[in-house]
Structures are given as structure tokens and as C-alpha cells.
Design a protein around this motif. Sequence first.
Motif, PDB file in Angstrom:
ATOM      1  N   TRP A  56       0.831  -1.213   0.000  1.00  0.00           N
ATOM      2  CA  TRP A  56       0.000   0.000   0.000  1.00  0.00           C
ATOM      3  C   TRP A  56       0.862   1.259   0.000  1.00  0.00           C
ATOM      4  O   TRP A  56       0.555   2.234  -0.671  1.00  0.00           O
ATOM      5  N   TYR A  57       1.971   1.221   0.771  1.00  0.00           N
ATOM      6  CA  TYR A  57       2.836   2.393   0.829  1.00  0.00           C
ATOM      7  C   TYR A  57       3.561   2.624  -0.495  1.00  0.00           C
ATOM      8  O   TYR A  57       3.727   3.760  -0.940  1.00  0.00           O
ATOM      9  N   THR A  58       4.024   1.547  -1.120  1.00  0.00           N
ATOM     10  CA  THR A  58       4.779   1.677  -2.373  1.00  0.00           C
ATOM     11  C   THR A  58       3.884   1.751  -3.603  1.00  0.00           C
ATOM     12  O   THR A  58       4.363   2.043  -4.696  1.00  0.00           O
ATOM     13  N   LEU A  59       2.588   1.481  -3.418  1.00  0.00           N
ATOM     14  CA  LEU A  59       1.668   1.479  -4.554  1.00  0.00           C
ATOM     15  C   LEU A  59       1.661   2.795  -5.334  1.00  0.00           C
ATOM     16  O   LEU A  59       1.670   2.773  -6.567  1.00  0.00           O
ATOM     17  N   PRO A  60       1.654   3.954  -4.658  1.00  0.00           N
ATOM     18  CA  PRO A  60       1.700   5.208  -5.423  1.00  0.00           C
ATOM     19  C   PRO A  60       2.920   5.312  -6.332  1.00  0.00           C
ATOM     20  O   PRO A  60       2.807   5.765  -7.476  1.00  0.00           O
ATOM     21  N   PHE A  92      11.610  15.720  -7.125  1.00  0.00           N
ATOM     22  CA  PHE A  92      10.476  15.743  -6.217  1.00  0.00           C
ATOM     23  C   PHE A  92       9.717  14.417  -6.203  1.00  0.00           C
ATOM     24  O   PHE A  92       9.075  14.081  -5.208  1.00  0.00           O
ATOM     25  N   GLN A  93       9.783  13.661  -7.303  1.00  0.00           N
ATOM     26  CA  GLN A  93       9.192  12.323  -7.295  1.00  0.00           C
ATOM     27  C   GLN A  93       9.818  11.482  -6.183  1.00  0.00           C
ATOM     28  O   GLN A  93       9.132  10.742  -5.480  1.00  0.00           O
ATOM     29  N   CYS A  94      11.132  11.584  -6.037  1.00  0.00           N
ATOM     30  CA  CYS A  94      11.847  10.829  -5.003  1.00  0.00           C
ATOM     31  C   CYS A  94      11.666  11.455  -3.626  1.00  0.00           C
ATOM     32  O   CYS A  94      11.415  10.758  -2.632  1.00  0.00           O
ATOM     33  N   TYR A  95      11.773  12.777  -3.540  1.00  0.00           N
ATOM     34  CA  TYR A  95      11.772  13.450  -2.237  1.00  0.00           C
ATOM     35  C   TYR A  95      10.390  13.487  -1.583  1.00  0.00           C
ATOM     36  O   TYR A  95      10.292  13.565  -0.358  1.00  0.00           O
ATOM     37  N   SER A 127       3.355  12.433  -5.362  1.00  0.00           N
ATOM     38  CA  SER A 127       4.043  12.148  -6.625  1.00  0.00           C
ATOM     39  C   SER A 127       3.108  11.448  -7.598  1.00  0.00           C
ATOM     40  O   SER A 127       3.092  11.750  -8.794  1.00  0.00           O
ATOM     41  N   LEU A 128       2.331  10.503  -7.073  1.00  0.00           N
ATOM     42  CA  LEU A 128       1.403   9.751  -7.917  1.00  0.00           C
ATOM     43  C   LEU A 128       0.381  10.671  -8.575  1.00  0.00           C
ATOM     44  O   LEU A 128       0.228  10.674  -9.808  1.00  0.00           O
ATOM     45  N   ILE A 129      -0.311  11.460  -7.771  1.00  0.00           N
ATOM     46  CA  ILE A 129      -1.378  12.327  -8.286  1.00  0.00           C
ATOM     47  C   ILE A 129      -0.823  13.328  -9.290  1.00  0.00           C
ATOM     48  O   ILE A 129      -1.383  13.530 -10.377  1.00  0.00           O
ATOM     49  N   LEU A 130       0.293  13.953  -8.951  1.00  0.00           N
ATOM     50  CA  LEU A 130       0.867  14.988  -9.818  1.00  0.00           C
ATOM     51  C   LEU A 130       1.448  14.403 -11.091  1.00  0.00           C
ATOM     52  O   LEU A 130       1.375  15.020 -12.160  1.00  0.00           O
ATOM     53  N   THR A 131       2.032  13.203 -11.004  1.00  0.00           N
ATOM     54  CA  THR A 131       2.580  12.559 -12.198  1.00  0.00           C
ATOM     55  C   THR A 131       1.473  12.165 -13.167  1.00  0.00           C
ATOM     56  O   THR A 131       1.593  12.350 -14.386  1.00  0.00           O
ATOM     57  N   ILE A 132       0.382  11.618 -12.629  1.00  0.00           N
ATOM     58  CA  ILE A 132      -0.755  11.265 -13.481  1.00  0.00           C
ATOM     59  C   ILE A 132      -1.329  12.518 -14.143  1.00  0.00           C
ATOM     60  O   ILE A 132      -1.598  12.537 -15.354  1.00  0.00           O
ATOM     61  N   GLN A 156       5.424  18.273 -17.188  1.00  0.00           N
ATOM     62  CA  GLN A 156       6.371  18.135 -16.077  1.00  0.00           C
ATOM     63  C   GLN A 156       6.286  19.309 -15.109  1.00  0.00           C
ATOM     64  O   GLN A 156       6.610  19.170 -13.920  1.00  0.00           O
ATOM     65  N   SER A 157       5.847  20.450 -15.607  1.00  0.00           N
ATOM     66  CA  SER A 157       5.782  21.658 -14.776  1.00  0.00           C
ATOM     67  C   SER A 157       4.805  21.504 -13.618  1.00  0.00           C
ATOM     68  O   SER A 157       4.961  22.177 -12.580  1.00  0.00           O
ATOM     69  N   ILE A 158       3.808  20.631 -13.768  1.00  0.00           N
ATOM     70  CA  ILE A 158       2.813  20.445 -12.713  1.00  0.00           C
ATOM     71  C   ILE A 158       3.480  19.969 -11.427  1.00  0.00           C
ATOM     72  O   ILE A 158       3.310  20.558 -10.353  1.00  0.00           O
ATOM     73  N   LEU A 159       4.257  18.891 -11.523  1.00  0.00           N
ATOM     74  CA  LEU A 159       4.912  18.343 -10.343  1.00  0.00           C
ATOM     75  C   LEU A 159       6.004  19.279  -9.841  1.00  0.00           C
ATOM     76  O   LEU A 159       6.173  19.463  -8.628  1.00  0.00           O
ATOM     77  N   ALA A 160       6.762  19.882 -10.764  1.00  0.00           N
ATOM     78  CA  ALA A 160       7.846  20.786 -10.367  1.00  0.00           C
ATOM     79  C   ALA A 160       7.309  21.986  -9.596  1.00  0.00           C
ATOM     80  O   ALA A 160       7.856  22.368  -8.548  1.00  0.00           O
ATOM     81  N   ALA A 161       6.237  22.602 -10.084  1.00  0.00           N
ATOM     82  CA  ALA A 161       5.675  23.786  -9.437  1.00  0.00           C
ATOM     83  C   ALA A 161       5.092  23.448  -8.065  1.00  0.00           C
ATOM     84  O   ALA A 161       5.320  24.164  -7.076  1.00  0.00           O
TER      85      ALA A 161
END
Length: 443
Positions: free
Chosen positions: A16-20, A151-154, A164-169, A201-206
Motif C-alpha cells: 500500500w505504501y509503495t503502490l503510489p 520531487f518524485q523521489c523526495y 508524486s502519484l497524483i501529480l505525475t498522473i 512536467q511543470s505540474i509536479l515541479a511547481a
Amino acid sequence: MKTNISKHFTLPSLIWYTLPSMIMMIFMSIYTIADGVIVSQYLGDSALSALNIVYPVIFLVNGIGVMLGTGGSAIIAKKIGEGDIKSAREHFSFFVFSSVLITLVITIITVIFQDPIIRLLGANDALLAQCKAYLMPSILFASITVLQLLFQCYFSTAGKPNYSLILTIAGGLINIVLDLLFLGRFNFGISGAAIATILGQSILAAFGLLYFFTKKNDLHFTKFQIDIKSLLQACFNGSSEMVSNLANAVVTFLFNIIMMKLAGESGVAAITIILYGQFLFNSLYLGFSIGVSPIISYQYGAKNKEELQNITRISLRFLTITSILILGISLFSSDWIVGVFVKSHTKTYALAAFGFSIFAINYLFSGLNIFCSGLFTALSDGKHSAILSFLRTFFWMIVSLLLLPNLIGITGVWIAVPVAEFSTLLLSLYFLITQNKRYHYLK
């Protein structure tokens, strides 16, 4: 600083924790594949060729982001596990600053020497303009690419993998929609594809900048000291990820050369489809490795041997089960995957469908190899992580590609990746057993 990564995990709670992170990587692979399909459909083979030619520069930028993301995350999570929150924040801030600075240097060099670089990568006069049209927007905004990878990692290190999941999608969907608009409706050409990617990519970065500039969050930007030793340690920790990105460029180039010789353009198209499939299925393993790494780093820093062993045991069990399942799924869905790219009853379809049935064997081995490399990265052991990554993605791949096709023809191309993965697996198991005396991750 109490975070989700400090708790006791069971198999369901770890999944569950790693699922995102796993879903995030799967979605990233899906919209990357969609990117290639859309470019090919609207702009043709020449545009797709131009995109592939400049990919080594993109791989370099991605490598920096993933290297300092994963390598830096190991140091930050270890500091958190040790209870040194102030140092964790300072290292986090310094790694982000350094990543952007390094990327700006690459941007300047690429802009100044763009023509020689593109020609060195293999572009002819006919493709030069399209290569520049894609590369220039990509490299001018490369800092955005690096920030979103960091930020995906951090976010996972900060105990917020769902962000990370929501913003990447969201970013991926925006990328695809803008691709369709810029290429299909507004005729922006290949530069439109680059711009669509950057905006996605700007979505997650911002959002990442907004989140980490907020002082109320446990992990946030703060004043820092220049710490070259820690930066080099982060680079060393994440060197396997950098090696993987650079190796991808070289290996893809070799695949194309060999398949062109053995089966012409249909062969090149077939191996491209199969490599897209590999990207999709391995994304599950990569996502799991990214998600579990901060937990391993935290427990190692906290010297919680029992929980570290628990996490490793659960991970190995999960990887064994999913490896078998993914092999079955890939074989079952191979015709459908190939059919997304090309029509049936064509030479390309026949080559790819047959090749996939052999190529898919590698999924039995790749999951453990990816996890072992990520495990040593999380333990701040860049040496063993880099060795595994180098052998898996570069050395064994090149040896297999140079040797096997000459011995058994095109079948040698299909079996090259399974052979490389199995050869790496033997060393992964050796490292896993011998290094346990040092890290105590196995009972």
C-alpha cells in the motif's frame, strides 16, 4: 519528525505504501509510450527518428535528476532515521540547488554547441532541423525536468508518495492532451511535442517548489552550507541510476544498428515496440524500488535491524510473486501490445510478436536485479549498486548483442536481454548474500 517510513510494515501495508510509486512509474511509462505513438501518427517516421536521435541528451538530463533524487534521498532518509532533522533539511536544499546548477551548465553547453552535438548523435542534413526543433525547447527548460524527477523521489522521503502519484498522473494526462492539440490541431510540429512534455512536467515541479518552501512541512527548504563531500556521496549512491540512463542510449543505438542489418526497417520497428513493452513492465519494479528505498534508508539509519530484515523479506517475497505474474501477463498480452503500434499480418507485427515471446523471459530476473541495485543505493553503498547497474544495463547487454546475433541470428537479439538479466541475477544473489554480514538485512 515522525513519518510513515518509521512504522512497522506487513506485506499489505508495504504494498500500500509503495503502490503510489508503482502506479506513478506505470503511468509515466504509459504516457511516454503514448508520446511516441502520437508523434509517429501525426508527424511520421522522420520525426520519430529525430526524437530518438536527440534522446541521449534527454537521458543525460534525466540521469542527473534520478541520480541526485535516489542518491540524495538515501542520505536524507538516513539523517531522518538518525534523528538529525536539521541536517536532513540542509542536505535536501543543497541537493536541489546543485541539481539545478548542474543542469544549467549542461543547458548552456548544449545551446552553444547544438549543431555539432546533434550531428555527433547521428543526424543528417534532412533531420537536423527537426532534431533542433525538439531539443532546444527540451534543453532550455531542462531544469523543470530535473526538478520533477527530484520531487518524485523526495516526496516519498517526506512520507508523501501519493503526492508524486497524483501529480505525475495529472502531468502525464496534460502532456498527452497537449500533444494531441499541438500536433493534431495547431500543427506546431515536433517542437510542440517538446513543449507539451515540459508543460506536463511543470505540474509536479511547481507543486513541489510550493510544498517544500512551506516551513510547516517537516522536510522543507532551508539555508545550507556547500558540502561537496555529501554531493559526491549522493552522486555515488545514485550512480547506478545515471549509468542506467546513459546505457539506455547506447544499447538502443546498438539494437537499431543490428536489427537494421538483420531485418531492415521492419526489424528496427519491431525492437522499438518490444523495448516499449520492457519499459512498461519494468516500471512496476522501478516504482517498488523507489517507494521502498526511503524506508530501507530510514531503518538503516535508525539501526533497526529487525525492521530492516522484515522489509527485505517482504520485498523479496513480493518480487518473486510479481515476476511470475508479469511473465504470464506479458506473454498473454503480447499480441495486443504489438497491435497498438502496427497492424497484424505485417512483417513488423510478425517479428515483434514472435520476439516478445522470447524476450519476456527476462521479467523473471529483472525485478530482483532492479531491487538489489536500489537496495544498495538506499544503504548508501553506491559501489555495489553501480556495479550491478553497469553490468545489467551496459556490459552484459553489449556483450550479448555483439555475440549472440552473430551466432544464432535474429533470435540472438530477442534472447540478449534475458541472458544479460540472468547473468546479472547471479551477481545480485552473490552480493545479497555476502554483503549481509555488513548490513544485516537478512536473517
